[in-house]
Write an enzyme that holds these catalytic residues in place. Structure first.
Site, PDB file in Angstrom:
ATOM      1  N   ARG A 253     -21.643  48.305   3.887  1.00 52.49           N
ATOM      2  CA  ARG A 253     -22.539  49.515   3.599  1.00 52.49           C
ATOM      3  C   ARG A 253     -21.516  50.764   4.093  1.00 52.49           C
ATOM      4  O   ARG A 253     -21.335  50.888   5.210  1.00 52.49           O
ATOM      5  CB  ARG A 253     -23.632  49.481   4.534  1.00 52.49           C
ATOM      6  CG  ARG A 253     -24.642  48.283   3.752  1.00 52.49           C
ATOM      7  CD  ARG A 253     -25.635  47.903   5.011  1.00 52.49           C
ATOM      8  NE  ARG A 253     -24.976  47.397   6.223  1.00 52.49           N
ATOM      9  CZ  ARG A 253     -25.639  46.838   7.260  1.00 52.49           C
ATOM     10  NH1 ARG A 253     -26.923  47.005   7.335  1.00 52.49           N
ATOM     11  NH2 ARG A 253     -25.025  46.528   8.484  1.00 52.49           N
TER      12      ARG A 253
ATOM     13  N   ARG B 169     -23.059  57.442   9.260  1.00 54.33           N
ATOM     14  CA  ARG B 169     -23.746  56.090   9.269  1.00 54.33           C
ATOM     15  C   ARG B 169     -23.580  55.402   7.786  1.00 54.33           C
ATOM     16  O   ARG B 169     -23.518  56.102   6.784  1.00 54.33           O
ATOM     17  CB  ARG B 169     -25.249  56.337   9.493  1.00 54.33           C
ATOM     18  CG  ARG B 169     -25.525  57.028  10.870  1.00 54.33           C
ATOM     19  CD  ARG B 169     -27.080  57.538  10.680  1.00 54.33           C
ATOM     20  NE  ARG B 169     -27.233  58.581   9.640  1.00 54.33           N
ATOM     21  CZ  ARG B 169     -28.359  58.989   9.437  1.00 54.33           C
ATOM     22  NH1 ARG B 169     -29.363  58.705   9.957  1.00 54.33           N
ATOM     23  NH2 ARG B 169     -28.582  59.927   8.573  1.00 54.33           N
TER      24      ARG B 169
END
Length: 316
Positions: free
Chosen positions: A227, A235
């Site tokens: 991710r 993030r």
């Protein structure tokens, strides 16, 4: 193969994401393998004279985005009518979640296989549990005290701080030694030094992705979902806008996952999402790990089917 009766405890099925939902993949696998399938939410679990009862709905599932499920009318049965209960309620891990785990223990004691094991889910906070493998982590502290965190920031210069009960990247901040908002950030996260939080040395490998490694029945899936942060974001979480790219595990990532896997099986944690940055553990997700659909789609795996086959063998 003996037909089993499955109950899946999850969020409202009407609200799930058809394209990405891992619980839906599990339901498809259960149906394809000829088992019975019922569905309920956590508020449908209740006790009667010390026995767990369930206000369940039988569910049929279809691979049709416009019509992917059909529910029966609700009926009440004893939990012992099921061979297997899958606990797939998403966090937050609040008091409602905790009470549901307590209730599911009544089914476990009555001989129903509950996965993941409710007592282990209760005991294994997804951030704190990782610290049992601290040698496999970036330097990490857990504390409510601002002085300890400031010393940690002084030592490491570049640090991630996060709450112990967050999900999807919520509440994660990057603090550097010269950040002007250290005090206010720590006051907010620790609620004025009354709540412990986690601080970890920042890992620059996040640019290559926060990697979700799935461990199914103690076996490490050979592909992960990286991710990758987008647009200057710290993030990588998909919920925070990260881009999901499936890729083979590196030797180092596999070695870390293999070290953790035996402990998971011992604890009855049969479907787990290990999060790695630069082959370092950041957390161990035991509640309702996701990313099956993305890995299956990009790599041709059948992770949910593998999981249900593992459960079948376990019940045998």
């Amino acid at each position: 193969m003996k037909k089993l009766n499955f109950l899946i405890v999850m969020d409202d099925i009407a609200t799930i994401n058809y394209k990405k939902d891992t619980s839906l993949a599990m339901m498809w696998a259960i149906a394809e393998r000829g088992h019975g399938l019922a569905y309920c939410g956590i508020h449908d679990l209740w006790l009667d004279k010390g026995e767990l009862c369930v206000d369940k709905q039988d569910v049929e599932v279809f691979k049709n985005p416009d019509n992917f499920y059909r529910l029966s009318e609700k009926s009440t049965v004893k939990a012992t009518e099921f061979d297997v209960i899958l606990m797939r309620k998403d966090p937050p891990f609040d008091m409602n979640f905790l009470y549901a785990l307590h209730l599911l223990e009544y089914a476990k004691r009555a001989g129903v296989l509950v996965a993941n094991d409710p007592s282990s889910v209760r005991a294994c906070n997804e951030k704190l549990f990782a610290t049992q493998f601290s040698e496999l982590m970036s330097p990490t502290i857990v504390t409510a005290k601002e002085s300890h965190i400031r010393s940690f920031i002084d030592e490491h210069q570049d640090v991630i701080v996060k709450p112990l009960d967050g999900m999807g990247g919520m509440g994660i901040f990057r603090l550097m030694a010269d950040s002007p908002n250290i005090g206010s950030t720590l006051e907010m996260l620790t609620q004025l030094e009354t709540l412990p939080i986690m601080a970890q040395k920042y890992l620059p490998e996040i640019k290559d992705g926060d990697k979700r490694v799935l461990i199914v029945g103690g076996k490490v899936v050979p592909f992960c979902l990286a991710r990758i942060p987008q647009g200057g974001e710290t993030r990588g979480n998909l919920a925070a806008g990260g881009r999901g790219v499936a890729m083979p595990l590196t030797d180092a990532e596999r070695a870390v996952a293999e070290k953790v896997a035996p402990t998971l099986v011992e604890k009855g944690l049969y479907f787990v999402g290990l999060d790695l940055i630069g082959a370092k553990i950041t957390e161990i997700n035991v509640t309702s790990p996701t990313c099956v659909r993305e890995i299956d789609e990009q790599c041709g795996t059948t992770i949910a089917v593998d999981f249900i086959e593992f459960i079948e063998n376990l019940v045998k």
